[in-house]
Design a protein around this motif. Structure first.
Motif, short mmCIF file in Angstrom:
data_model
loop_
_atom_site.label_atom_id
_atom_site.label_comp_id
_atom_site.label_asym_id
_atom_site.label_seq_id
_atom_site.Cartn_x
_atom_site.Cartn_y
_atom_site.Cartn_z
N ILE A 114 0.97 -1.06 -0.12
CA ILE A 114 0.05 0.01 0.13
C ILE A 114 0.96 1.06 0.06
O ILE A 114 1.24 1.58 0.98
CB ILE A 114 -0.96 -0.04 1.25
N PRO A 115 1.14 1.63 -1.25
CA PRO A 115 2.38 2.49 -1.21
C PRO A 115 2.17 3.88 -0.45
O PRO A 115 1.16 4.56 -0.58
CB PRO A 115 2.64 2.92 -2.82
N LYS A 133 13.30 0.38 5.84
CA LYS A 133 12.32 1.22 5.90
C LYS A 133 12.35 2.67 5.65
O LYS A 133 13.41 3.14 6.28
CB LYS A 133 11.42 0.75 7.29
N LEU A 134 11.44 3.37 4.93
CA LEU A 134 11.76 4.79 4.73
C LEU A 134 10.54 5.53 5.81
O LEU A 134 9.41 5.09 5.75
CB LEU A 134 11.73 4.98 3.26
N GLY A 135 10.46 6.85 5.62
CA GLY A 135 9.49 7.51 6.02
C GLY A 135 9.37 8.90 5.50
O GLY A 135 10.93 9.55 5.30
N LYS A 141 6.64 5.11 4.94
CA LYS A 141 5.37 5.65 5.81
C LYS A 141 5.55 7.16 5.56
O LYS A 141 6.51 7.77 5.44
CB LYS A 141 6.04 5.34 7.18
N SER A 142 4.29 7.71 5.70
CA SER A 142 4.06 9.08 5.29
C SER A 142 2.95 9.85 6.26
O SER A 142 2.16 8.91 6.39
CB SER A 142 3.83 9.43 3.90
N CYS A 143 3.14 10.98 6.37
CA CYS A 143 2.04 11.86 6.92
C CYS A 143 1.10 12.32 5.84
O CYS A 143 1.62 12.28 4.52
CB CYS A 143 2.49 12.93 7.90
N VAL A 144 -0.06 12.94 6.22
CA VAL A 144 -0.83 13.17 5.05
C VAL A 144 -0.25 14.65 4.24
O VAL A 144 -0.43 14.89 3.28
CB VAL A 144 -2.21 13.46 5.51
N GLU A 148 6.92 16.15 12.06
CA GLU A 148 7.41 14.86 11.83
C GLU A 148 6.47 13.76 12.31
O GLU A 148 6.92 12.76 13.15
CB GLU A 148 8.71 14.51 12.88
N CYS A 149 5.17 13.85 12.09
CA CYS A 149 4.18 12.81 12.06
C CYS A 149 4.46 11.44 11.71
O CYS A 149 4.01 10.23 12.15
CB CYS A 149 2.92 13.32 11.79
N ALA A 150 5.28 11.55 10.56
CA ALA A 150 5.65 10.05 9.93
C ALA A 150 6.60 9.15 10.76
O ALA A 150 7.22 8.12 10.20
CB ALA A 150 6.23 10.18 8.30
#
Lengths: 847, 114
Positions: free
Chosen positions: A572-573, A676-678, A640-643, A685-687
Motif C-alpha cells: 500500500i504505497p 524502511k523509509l519515512g 511511511k508518510s504523514c498526510v 515529523e508525524c511520519a
C-alpha cells in the motif's frame, strides 16, 4: 567514618565528566556529591550546540547516562547558581542558603565576551554560548523573517573564529543572509595560518556567507523601537536584523576573586598541576582554570583536569601537565583541522604546503628542521588525514610528507607501529596503549566493548576509524582471527561475496559455493546468495536451482507464523489506499477467514493463510490491483508518510506524493536487511521518519535527509545527512546511499550499525562527492533495478510451473494441514495452541 | 500393515535440496506427516514433518545444508538444525524429528515407519 561532602560549582561538560569519573571509581562510598548548576538543564553537549537546530529537542544534547543523576550520593541542583564561596568556613551560598563542604571544585567555565562596541546591549544582540542563547536567537530570527515581508532576515556575526563560524552556520540554517566580521586578517586566526584562512574564506563564501576580515566593528545602530538596525564598522555599514557577538570567552572567575583566591591577571583561577587553587580544599577545572601556564578553551583538556581531580579526591597523585590543543571540526560543512605546532613556531621548522584554491583545499604539515619529524599541521577542506596524522606529532613520519597531502597520495601507513603513548582520542585523552590493553587485558573483542572500556571515541567520534584499526591489529596479533566470514561455508564477508558474484557473473549457488566456499551451505549463506543474486537483478526468486536458497518466507512470498500458516501483506504505497482497495482486501480476508491487523508500516496484514491458499489469495489481490509488499524479504518494506500538504494545515510539502514515488521506485530492492523509509511533510515529523533507515523531512526550502534510524531491539535515531535538497537531488542521494549499503553492508546489518562502521562522513563523500568514482555505477544499478522491477506475485501466478511450491503435501497438494486448530477471540480467529501457560489476565469493561 | 512400504510420489516431484511434505499412515495406523528431502548429492531422507520445538508441521519447508559432514535441515521457525540421517537436533540430541525408511522403486518414492 562519616561521608564527606564534595561541592561541584557548575554543571557543564567538565563537571559532568568529574562526577562520572568519581561514580565510576566508587567515590560515592566516601563522598556525597552536590552539584550546583545555574542552567535549568542537566549537563549537555555544548560542543554540539549548533546541532540544536536540527535536533529540535534540546534533550538530545544531554550528556551520558541520565541515570548518573539518580545515583545514590549524587545530587544535581539545577537553576541553583552559587553566589558566594567562603573557603575559610568551608561553605558556599546558593539561593541565600549556606551549604557546608569538605572539598569544592570550581567548574564555572567561561562566558562569552562582548567587545566594547556602542549599543552592544540593544535588543537583537546575542552571544552564542548556551542552549538558551541559541533558542532565543532562533526565536528572534524567525520572528524577524516573518516581519520582513518576504525578504530573508539579515544577520551579522562579529568574530570569525571557531565560535563565530558556528554562529554563522546557525544563522544560515535559519535562512538568514549572513555576514561575518573579523578584526584579524583571516578567519580562525587562532587555529590556522594565512594560507589556511584564505582557503577557508573561499569555502565559506561559496556557502553565501559574506566575509569581512581586517574589519573593526564600531557601533550597533538601533531603530526607534530600540532594536538592532545596522552594524557600523570601520569599513561598510551593514544593515541587519540581528548581531551575534562571538569574539571570545573569558574564564568565569568572579566567585574565586570575591573569595580572595589567586587569579591570573588575564583571567582564570590559578591552580597547580593537581588543579588545586590557592585556597585549601578548593580545586578548579575546565575553562575557568589557569593551569600549566595558560587557560584551556577546549573540552579535551577540561576532561583531563576532571580526571586529575577525581584521582586526587580519592587519594591519588595524578597531575595535569598540559594537553593536546588539536581540533578537528566541521564548520558550515567545511572540514577544518589544526594540530600540534600549526604555526611553525619551532626553531628551524619546515612547512610543506599543498594548496588547491579551485577545489578549496589547503593542507600544511610542519616538519622538524631535517624534515623527518612531524610537528603539526593545518588541514582545510579535507581533514580525512587528521585522525592518522595527529597521533604522529613529535614522531618520525616514515614516508615523504607530501604523500599525506596530495589528494591521490599513497595509502597512509597503518596504525600498527603507533607507539603506546600516542594519544588517539584527544577528547578523552586515550592513548594507543590503552586501546591495545582494552583488547589484550580486558578482553574486548568488538568496537562497542573497546569504546566502553577505554572511553576512546565516545565524545566527538572522529578517532573511531583509528580505534577500530588498532583493535583489529591487536586482535590479530593476539591470535584471535577476526572471523568476518559469513558462516562455516564461506570465509568471506557478505560484502566480499557480493563483489565476487558481481564480478564473476556467476548465477548458480552450486558454482558459487564450489569455487568460493565449502560444503553444501546452510540457512545463513543460502539466503545471502539468493539476496545478492536478487540485488544484482539476476532473475526471479523462484527460478531454477536458486529456489532451494530461499528461506520459506522468500520461497512462498509470505511470512511464516507460529502455527505453520502464513501472513500476507499487499503493498500500500505511502499508506494511501482507496475505499475500493480497502473493500477488496476486506473481502479477501472474509473469504479466506483471515485475521486482519494494521501494521506499523501503514498497511494491512492478513494472517492464517495456509500455504496451498496463497496462490488463490493472491489471484484475487492481483486482480484488485495489489502487488507484493515484500514483508517477507530482506528488502524495501514501506515508506511511511504523514498526510502532508495534501490535507494538513501545517504541511509544507507533498509528503504522500513523495512517499509513493519512493516506494514505487525502491519496491522489490533486495538488501542485507530490511529497509524502511519515512517521509514527513513538515518539522512536526508525524511520519516518525527519523526512526527509519532513510527519513525525509520537508523543510521550507526542500527536503532534509536523515539516514540510519530504526526501531526494534536497539532503537536509533537517524542522523542528518543532507539538507534542503530538491526532489531530484534527494532521489539521487537516496539511490546512491541504498546501492552503496547493498554493496558494502554485512549480512543482517541495518543501516545504523553500517553507518557507524563505515562512518557517515565516508558515505557523504562517496554519495555526494563521488570520492570513490563509483557514483555513475551506483546510479546505473538503481536505474536497472527500477527498470527491471516486476511484481513477483503476478509473475508467479502467470507461470504454472512455479505453483508447485505451494502444494501443502506432495501426495495431496490441496489438502489443509489436519492439525491446524483455531479459536475465536475479539471477533476473529487465532491459533488455538500452544496456549499461554501463565500470564496476566487484564479485566476490561465494568469494574 | 502400517509398517509396510507406502508409495508417496514420483522421485521427479522432489526438487533437489528442497523438502516436500506428505500425508502417510503412522506405525499405529494413525495419520502422520513426513518430510522428504532429495539432496543434490542424490541421497534421499525422510523425517517427521512436525517441528518438535514448536509443534507446527513445517520441517519440509526448512532449508537444507551441511554442518561439517552432517547433512542437516534447519527448522524455518526457530532455526534449530536437525541431522537428516538420525532426525536428532544438533544442539539437543534428546529431541528428534523421528525418521522413516525411504527407497525408490521404479521411479516412485516409498516410505516405511521404523
Amino acid at each position: 567514618m562519616s561521608k564527606r561532602t564534595l561541592a561541584v560549582v557548575g554543571a557543564g561538560m567538565v563537571a559532568h565528566r568529574l562526577v562520572e569519573a568519581l561514580v565510576e571509581r566508587g567515590a560515592t562510598t566516601e563522598w556525597d556529591i552536590e552539584v550546583f548548576g545555574e542552567e535549568s538543564r542537566p549537563p549537555y553537549d555544548r560542543v554540539a550546540l549548533t546541532s540544536f537546530f536540527t535536533l529540535r529537542d534540546p534533550d538530545e544534547l544531554l550528556l551520558g547516562d541520565r541515570g548518573l543523576w539518580r545515583t545514590t550520593g549524587v545530587r544535581l541542583h539545577r537553576s541553583s547558581p552559587v553566589d558566594a564561596i567562603d573557603p575559610a568556613a568551608g561553605t558556599l551560598t546558593t539561593h541565600g542558603r549556606r551549604v557546608r563542604y569538605d572539598a569544592a571544585v570550581l567548574a564555572t567555565g567561561s562566558s562569552a565576551t562582548v567587545p566594547p562596541v556602542r549599543g552592544a546591549d540593544a535588543e537583537g544582540c546575542f552571544v552564542y554560548r548556551t542552549v538558551d542563547d541559541v533558542a532565543e536567537l532562533r526565536a528572534w530570527v524567525n520572528e524577524r523573517s516573518g516581519r520582513a515581508g518576504g525578504r530573508p532576515a539579515r544577520g551579522v556575526v562579529v568574530g570569525g573564529g571557531l565560535l563565530g563560524l558556528e554562529a554563522a552556520g546557525a544563522l544560515t540554517q535559519l535562512g538568514a543572509e549572513t555576514t561575518v566580521v573579523e578584526l584579524s586578517d583571516r578567519l580562525m586566526p587562532l587555529q590556522v595560518d594565512a594560507g589556511g584562512g584564505e582557503a577557508l574564506r573561499r569555502l565559506v563564501e561559496e556557502l553565501e556567507v559574506r566575509v569581512l576580515t581586517g574589519t573593526a566593528s564600531t557601533e550597533v545602530v538601533t531603530g526607534r523601537n530600540g532594536r538592532v538596525k545596522a552594524l557600523r564598522t570601520d569599513g561598510p555599514t551593514l544593515d541587519t536584523d540581528v548581531v551575534v557577538f562571538a569574539t571570545g570567552v573569558r574564564p568565569r572567575d568572579e566567585l574565586a576573586r570575591a573569595a580572595g583566591l589567586e587569579v591570573h591577571e588575564r583571567g582564570g583561577v590559578l591552580a597547580d598541576e593537581a588543579c588545586r587553587t590557592s585556597a585549601e580544599g578548593v580545586y578548579v577545572i575546565g575553562e575557568a582554570a589557569h593551569v600549566a601556564g595558560r587557560t584551556w578553551g577546549l573540552v579535551g583538556p577540561g576532561y583531563a583536569m576532571a580526571e586529575v581531580v577525581a584521582d586526587r579526591l580519592l587519594g591519588g597523585d595524578a597531575r595535569f601537565e598540559g594537553a593536546d590543543p588539536s581540533t578537528k571540526l566541521k564548520l558550515l560543512g567545511v572540514d577544518v583541522a589544526s594540530f600540534g605546532d600549526a604555526f611553525g613556531r619551532t626553531d628551524g621548522s619546515l612547512e610543506v604546503v599543498y594548496s588547491d584554491p579551485v577545489a578549496g583545499l589547503y593542507k600544511k604539515l610542519v616538519m622538524s628542521d631535517d624534515a623527518s619529524e612531524l610537528l603539526g599541521g593545518v588541514l582545510i577542506g579535507d581533514a580525512s588525514a587528521y585522525t592518522s596524522l595527529r597521533p604522529m606529532v613529535g614522531r618520525p613520519l616514515g614516508v615523504d610528507p607530501t604523500a599525506w597531502l596530495l589528494p591521490d597520495g599513497v595509502e597512509p601507513p597503518g596504525s600498527g607501529d603507533l607507539p603506546d603513548d600516542a594519544v588517539v582520542c584527544s577528547c578523552n585523552n586515550v592513548a594507543a596503549g590503552q586501546i591495545r590493553s582494552a583488547v589484550c587485558d580486558a578482553g574486548c573483542t568488538d568496537l562497542a566493548g573497546v569504546k566502553a572500556c577505554s572511553r576512546a571515541g565516545t565524545s566527538c567520534g572522529s578517532c573511531v576509524p583509528l580505534v577500530k584499526r588498532l583493535m583489529d591489529a591487536e586482535l590479530e596479533a593476539a591470535g584471535v582471527t577476526i572471523d568476518r566470514g559469513l558462516c562455516e561455508h564461506f570465509s568471506v564477508t557478505r560484502a566480499e561475496l557480493y563483489e565476487i558474484v558481481r564480478i564473476t557473473g556467476l548465477t548458480r549457488f552450486s558454482e558459487i559455493i564450489g569455487r568460493h566456499g565449502t560444503g553444501h551451505g546452510c540457512d545463513i549463506c543460502r539466503p545471502v546468495v539468493a539476496s545478492i543474486l536478487a540485488s544484482l537483478g539476476r532473475g526471479h526468486v523462484l527460478d531454477d536451482e536458486n529456489a532451494a536458497l530461499q528461506d520459506t518466507n522468500d520461497h512462498v512470498m509470505a511470512n511464516l507464523q507460529k502455527d505453520g500458516t502464513y501472513s500476507v501483506v499487499p503493498r500500500i504505497p505511502g499508506g494511501e489506499i482507496t475505499p475500493d482497495g480497502l473493500i477488496a482486501i476486506g473481502e479477501v480476508a472474509r473469504a479466506f477467514g483471515l485475521y486482519t491487523k494494521i501494521t506499523g508500516g501503514q498497511r494491512i496484514d492478513l494472517f492464517g493463510a495456509r500455504i496451498e491458499q496463497l496462490p488463490q489469495i493472491w489471484e484475487r489481490l492481483v486482480d484488485a490491483g495489489f502487488e507484493s509488499g515484500h514483508a517477507y524479504g530482506k528488502a524495501l518494506r514501506t515508506v511511511k508518510s504523514c498526510v502532508g500538504s495534501t490535507w494538513c494545515r501545517y504541511g509544507v510539502q507533498d509528503s504522500v506524493g513523495l512517499a509513493i514515488a519512493l516506494e514505487l521506485r525502491y519496491r522489490g530492492l533486495r538488501s542485507p536487511h530490511k529497509i524502511k523509509l519515512g517521509v514527513s511533510g513538515c518539522a512536526r515529523e508525524c511520519a516518525e521518519a527519523r526512526s527509519k533507515d532513510i527519513g525525509v523531512i520537508a523543510s521550507e526550502k526542500g527536503w532534509n535527509l536523515y539516514v540510519g534510524g530504526n526501531g526494534g531491539f536497539t532503537p536509533r535515531h537517524a542522523q542528518l545527512f543532507a539538507e534542503d535538497l530538491t526532489t531530484e537531488e534527494l532521489v539521487r542521494t537516496i539511490d546512491r546511499i541504498l546501492q552503496y549499503y547493498v554493496r558494502t553492508a554485512d549480512r543482517l546489518q541495518r543501516t545504523a550499525p553500517w553507518l557507524e562502521e563505515v562512518g557517515i562522513e565516508h558515505v557523504r563523500e562517496v554519495v555526494l562527492e563521488d570520492s570513490l568514482g563509483i557514483g555513475a555505477e551506483l546510479d546505473a544499478m538503481m536505474a536497472r533495478h527500477v527498470e527491471g522491477y516486476e511484481d513477483e506475485w503476478a509473475a508467479t501466478l502467470r507461470d504454472p510451473a512455479k505453483l508447485a511450491v505451494f502444494a501443502s503435501y506432495v501426495n495431496a497438494p490441496g489438502t489443509a494441514d489436519p492439525d491446524l486448530a483455531y479459536l475465536e477471540e475479539r471477533g476473529q480467529r487465532r491459533p488455538a495452541g500452544p496456549v499461554l501457560v501463565a500470564g496476566p489476565s487484564i479485566p476490561v469493561g465494568k469494574p | 500393515m502400517s509398517t509396510t512400504w507406502q508409495p508417496v510420489c514420483p522421485l521427479d516431484a522432489l526438487v533437489p535440496d528442497r523438502g516436500a511434505a506428505a500425508l502417510v499412515t503412522g506405525p499405529g495406523g494413525e495419520p502422520a506427516q513426513v518430510a522428504l528431502f532429495r539432496l543434490s548429492s542424490g541421497d534421499l531422507h525422510a523425517v517427521g514433518h512436525r517441528d518438535p520445538f514448536s509443534g507446527a508441521n513445517v520441517i519440509a519447508r526448512g532449508l537444507v545444508g551441511s554442518a561439517g559432514e552432517v547433512p542437516v535441515v534447519i527448522s524455518p521457525l526457530h532455526k534449530q538444525a536437525f541431522d537428516l540421517r538420525s532426525g536428532a537436533a544438533l544442539d539437543d540430541p534428546e529431541v528428534s524429528l523421528g525418521t522413516w525408511d525411504v527407497r525408490v522403486v521404479d521411479g516412485q518414492v516409498e516410505v516405511r515407519a521404523r
